[in-house]
Every structure is written in C-alpha cells, then in structure tokens.
Design a protein around this motif. Structure first.
Motif, mmCIF file in Angstrom:
data_model
loop_
_atom_site.group_PDB
_atom_site.id
_atom_site.type_symbol
_atom_site.label_atom_id
_atom_site.label_comp_id
_atom_site.label_asym_id
_atom_site.label_seq_id
_atom_site.Cartn_x
_atom_site.Cartn_y
_atom_site.Cartn_z
ATOM 1 N N ALA A 140 38.930 28.803 33.490
ATOM 2 C CA ALA A 140 38.103 29.998 33.617
ATOM 3 C C ALA A 140 38.699 31.031 34.559
ATOM 4 O O ALA A 140 39.673 30.776 35.286
ATOM 5 C CB ALA A 140 36.698 29.609 34.099
ATOM 6 N N LEU A 141 38.075 32.196 34.543
ATOM 7 C CA LEU A 141 38.349 33.289 35.471
ATOM 8 C C LEU A 141 37.229 33.329 36.504
ATOM 9 O O LEU A 141 36.048 33.258 36.153
ATOM 10 C CB LEU A 141 38.411 34.619 34.709
ATOM 11 N N TYR A 142 37.608 33.450 37.795
ATOM 12 C CA TYR A 142 36.642 33.475 38.888
ATOM 13 C C TYR A 142 36.774 34.765 39.695
ATOM 14 O O TYR A 142 37.834 35.396 39.712
ATOM 15 C CB TYR A 142 36.864 32.289 39.834
ATOM 16 N N MET A 143 35.686 35.100 40.394
ATOM 17 C CA MET A 143 35.720 36.156 41.391
ATOM 18 C C MET A 143 35.248 35.565 42.716
ATOM 19 O O MET A 143 34.211 34.896 42.769
ATOM 20 C CB MET A 143 34.831 37.347 41.008
ATOM 21 N N TRP A 202 44.558 38.329 41.794
ATOM 22 C CA TRP A 202 44.703 39.731 42.174
ATOM 23 C C TRP A 202 43.570 40.054 43.127
ATOM 24 O O TRP A 202 42.432 39.591 42.949
ATOM 25 C CB TRP A 202 44.650 40.653 40.952
ATOM 26 N N ILE A 203 43.865 40.864 44.172
ATOM 27 C CA ILE A 203 42.870 41.235 45.174
ATOM 28 C C ILE A 203 42.688 42.742 45.158
ATOM 29 O O ILE A 203 43.656 43.499 45.274
ATOM 30 C CB ILE A 203 43.294 40.772 46.583
ATOM 31 N N SER A 204 41.451 43.200 45.012
ATOM 32 C CA SER A 204 41.157 44.635 44.962
ATOM 33 C C SER A 204 41.168 45.234 46.361
ATOM 34 O O SER A 204 41.118 44.524 47.370
ATOM 35 C CB SER A 204 39.793 44.865 44.308
ATOM 36 N N SER A 205 41.206 46.558 46.434
ATOM 37 C CA SER A 205 41.174 47.241 47.728
ATOM 38 C C SER A 205 39.844 47.055 48.437
ATOM 39 O O SER A 205 39.756 47.236 49.660
ATOM 40 C CB SER A 205 41.464 48.731 47.538
ATOM 41 N N SER A 206 38.798 46.678 47.707
ATOM 42 C CA SER A 206 37.499 46.401 48.323
ATOM 43 C C SER A 206 37.370 44.944 48.763
ATOM 44 O O SER A 206 36.339 44.551 49.304
ATOM 45 C CB SER A 206 36.367 46.749 47.348
ATOM 46 N N GLY A 207 38.410 44.144 48.512
ATOM 47 C CA GLY A 207 38.430 42.773 48.996
ATOM 48 C C GLY A 207 37.943 41.717 48.042
ATOM 49 O O GLY A 207 37.769 40.556 48.444
ATOM 50 N N ASN A 208 37.744 42.058 46.773
ATOM 51 C CA ASN A 208 37.344 41.057 45.790
ATOM 52 C C ASN A 208 38.581 40.337 45.252
ATOM 53 O O ASN A 208 39.577 40.965 44.904
ATOM 54 C CB ASN A 208 36.597 41.704 44.625
ATOM 55 N N LYS A 260 40.637 48.774 35.610
ATOM 56 C CA LYS A 260 40.827 47.804 34.545
ATOM 57 C C LYS A 260 41.495 46.550 35.100
ATOM 58 O O LYS A 260 42.393 46.631 35.946
ATOM 59 C CB LYS A 260 41.684 48.384 33.413
ATOM 60 N N LEU A 261 41.067 45.394 34.595
ATOM 61 C CA LEU A 261 41.662 44.125 34.953
ATOM 62 C C LEU A 261 42.239 43.484 33.691
ATOM 63 O O LEU A 261 41.549 43.376 32.675
ATOM 64 C CB LEU A 261 40.635 43.183 35.582
ATOM 65 N N TYR A 262 43.492 43.072 33.768
ATOM 66 C CA TYR A 262 44.167 42.421 32.658
ATOM 67 C C TYR A 262 44.274 40.925 32.953
ATOM 68 O O TYR A 262 44.678 40.520 34.055
ATOM 69 C CB TYR A 262 45.565 42.994 32.466
ATOM 70 N N GLU A 276 31.930 49.281 39.981
ATOM 71 C CA GLU A 276 32.056 49.575 41.404
ATOM 72 C C GLU A 276 31.714 48.371 42.272
ATOM 73 O O GLU A 276 32.259 48.214 43.369
ATOM 74 C CB GLU A 276 31.170 50.763 41.777
ATOM 75 N N ASN A 277 30.821 47.506 41.799
ATOM 76 C CA ASN A 277 30.456 46.320 42.574
ATOM 77 C C ASN A 277 31.384 45.139 42.321
ATOM 78 O O ASN A 277 31.145 44.039 42.817
ATOM 79 C CB ASN A 277 29.006 45.917 42.287
ATOM 80 N N GLY A 278 32.450 45.362 41.534
ATOM 81 C CA GLY A 278 33.423 44.323 41.249
ATOM 82 C C GLY A 278 33.157 43.529 39.992
ATOM 83 O O GLY A 278 34.014 42.749 39.566
ATOM 84 N N ALA A 279 31.996 43.705 39.389
ATOM 85 C CA ALA A 279 31.671 42.972 38.162
ATOM 86 C C ALA A 279 32.586 43.417 37.020
ATOM 87 O O ALA A 279 33.046 44.563 36.972
ATOM 88 C CB ALA A 279 30.212 43.179 37.791
#
Length: 282
Positions: free
Chosen positions: A153-156, A124-130, A183-185, A201-204
C-alpha cells in the motif's frame, strides 16, 4: 533501541565532472546494489548500498564518503524540512530520521494497526512535512518472516500518525511529486503502471488516474515537471504522460534517480553496482 554506528570517512577517487551535456559519467562502481539517491540543500547526494547495509555521501565537490554503517538496510531516502536524512530502513520495517552531522537515529514508525509494515521502500516529503511512503513486500534474506501481514500500500505519515491511503496496487514502489507539489506520482512496478494523484492543501490525495503504462523502481521529477522512471535505464516523460526520451545505462538494472549538484544541474542515477551522473541536454 540502540544502534552501533561504524562511521568511516574513506575517500575514493571519483570521476571528473561531465564536460558535455548529455554525457553519462560513471562516478564509482564498487557497490553491490545502489538505491535511494537524494540531494541536500548544498547539492550533496546521499544514496544507499542496500545489500551491504551502508549509506554513502557524494559531495558536490566530488568526495565520496561512507556516511553510515550499519544503516538498517536502508533503501529509499528523502530529506526532511529540518535537513535530516529520512530512510526506509526495511531491516525492521521502519522509517528512520538521521541527523546529517551526529548520525543520531530516530525511529518514526514501524507498524500500522499493530502489524509490522511490509518493508518501506521509497518516500517523498512535502514542504508542509507530510511523508508519502510506498510499502511493497519484497522477501529479504535477513527476515525471519516469510509473508506479509498488511496489503502492499501507499501511506501518509502526518503529524506523528501513519495513515493507509491506498491499497489498490500490485506492488507500489517509486514515488515523486511535481515541482509545485500539486501532483503525486506513484509507480506500481508489479502492474507495470504509474499513477498520478492530486494533492489537496491538507495533504489528502484525490483523483487517482493512470499517468502512463510503465512501472518504475525509483523516480523523480525535474524543474519543468518531467517525470523520470527507472528500470531498463531511465525513461523521461512529459507532465502530460508522453515519452520524451530514453537514457540508456550500461547495467542490468537502473534503480533510482535524483537531481543534485551545486545548482541541481546533474541527474544522478543509481544503477546496480554503480552510480552515474548526466548533465541533461533537454
């Protein structure tokens, strides 16, 4: 790295638009295993036929086109903020960006800490580009390796860097976010559970907690925040984690879902050798 692209624009006869809300309509059935549906800004749907190494495009006007072959054994797909298609290309354990017109391919990442990824599955890609990417290990017949070098694992992927953010899974798979991106599922299909995180807000990611006692292959959310899990058909949950309904799909396995169409009015369902759509009545 060079890829020879075979671009075919074969058009197939497809099913007519659904006439009634709640009616499941079969679009096509000539695939091996469909996965990874995602909509672009026009409402056109891209999806993969992973065993056949193809990405397909189903337009909002009803045209079904072979978009890219070979496709790096693409599985899950997403659209980035520039309108490029992003693919979990697990042939060489990579994340690709694909230009929607030229089919130019950019390989973003394929390793972590000097080791090959297991086989990126969904993102999944956020509107901020993460980018948030699940990386389970499913043994593939086209690999020479027979074991993982990294945990499942899960990565960013953020600003050109890949970060491992959670390795406490049996087998992470489906991933989606709430409409407000707070929220991220993430589904742990290996443990038959789905979790939810708060997105800073920083994507964490923070405050991981159980969402429901059901795993999922692919997944999505709707405008109301309902969560759609797949496997034996489609299970729709409220944002609070209560089961809202079960959509029966007449195939062995339902792999993934997304919303698309000119007004995002249809739920598209990739399921085994078929692809369906339904006009929700809930």
């Amino acid at each position: 790295m060079k890829y020879i692209l075979l671009i075919l624009t074969l058009q197939f006869a497809v099913a007519v638009e659904a006439q009634k809300k709640g009616e499941l309509v079969e679009i096509a059935d000539h695939f091996s295993f469909t996965e990874g549906p995602v909509a672009d800004a026009r409402g056109d749907i891209y999806f993969t036929d992973q065993p056949n190494n193809r990405i397909w495009k189903y337009s909002a006007s009803g045209e079904l086109i072979r978009f890219l072959e070979p496709s790096g054994r693409a599985n899950g797909l997403a659209m980035d903020n520039d309108g490029w298609l992003v693919a979990c290309a697990d042939e060489n354990n990579e994340i690709w960006r694909i230009h929607p017109e030229t089919r130019e391919i950019e390989v973003l990442v394929g390793t972590y800490a000097g080791k090959p990824l297991n086989g990126p599955n969904d993102l999944w890609i956020s509107s901020s580009g993460n980018y948030y990417i699940t990386d389970p290990y499913y043994q593939r017949s086209y690999w020479s390796r027979t074991s993982a070098e990294l945990p499942e694992a899960l990565y960013m992927y953020q600003q050109g860097k890949l970060l491992q953010v959670d390795s406490n899974f049996v087998r992470p798979n489906g991933i989606a976010a709430s409409p407000d991106e707070r929220k991220l599922y993430v589904a742990d299909i290996g443990d038959n559970k789905t979790y939810v995180y708060d997105i800073a807000e920083n994507g964490a990611l923070h405050n991981k907690r159980l969402f429901c006692d059901r795993g999922s292959d692919g997944m999505t959310t709707d405008k109301k925040g309902n969560v759609y899990l797949t496997g034996d058909g489609v299970f729709v949950y409220t944002p609070q984690g209560a089961l809202l309904r079960h959509i029966k799909v007449p195939v062995k396995w339902t792999a993934n879902v997304c919303f698309g169409g000119k007004e995002s009015e249809y739920l598209f369902i990739t399921a085994s050798e078929k692809i369906f759509k339904i006009y929700p009545d809930w």
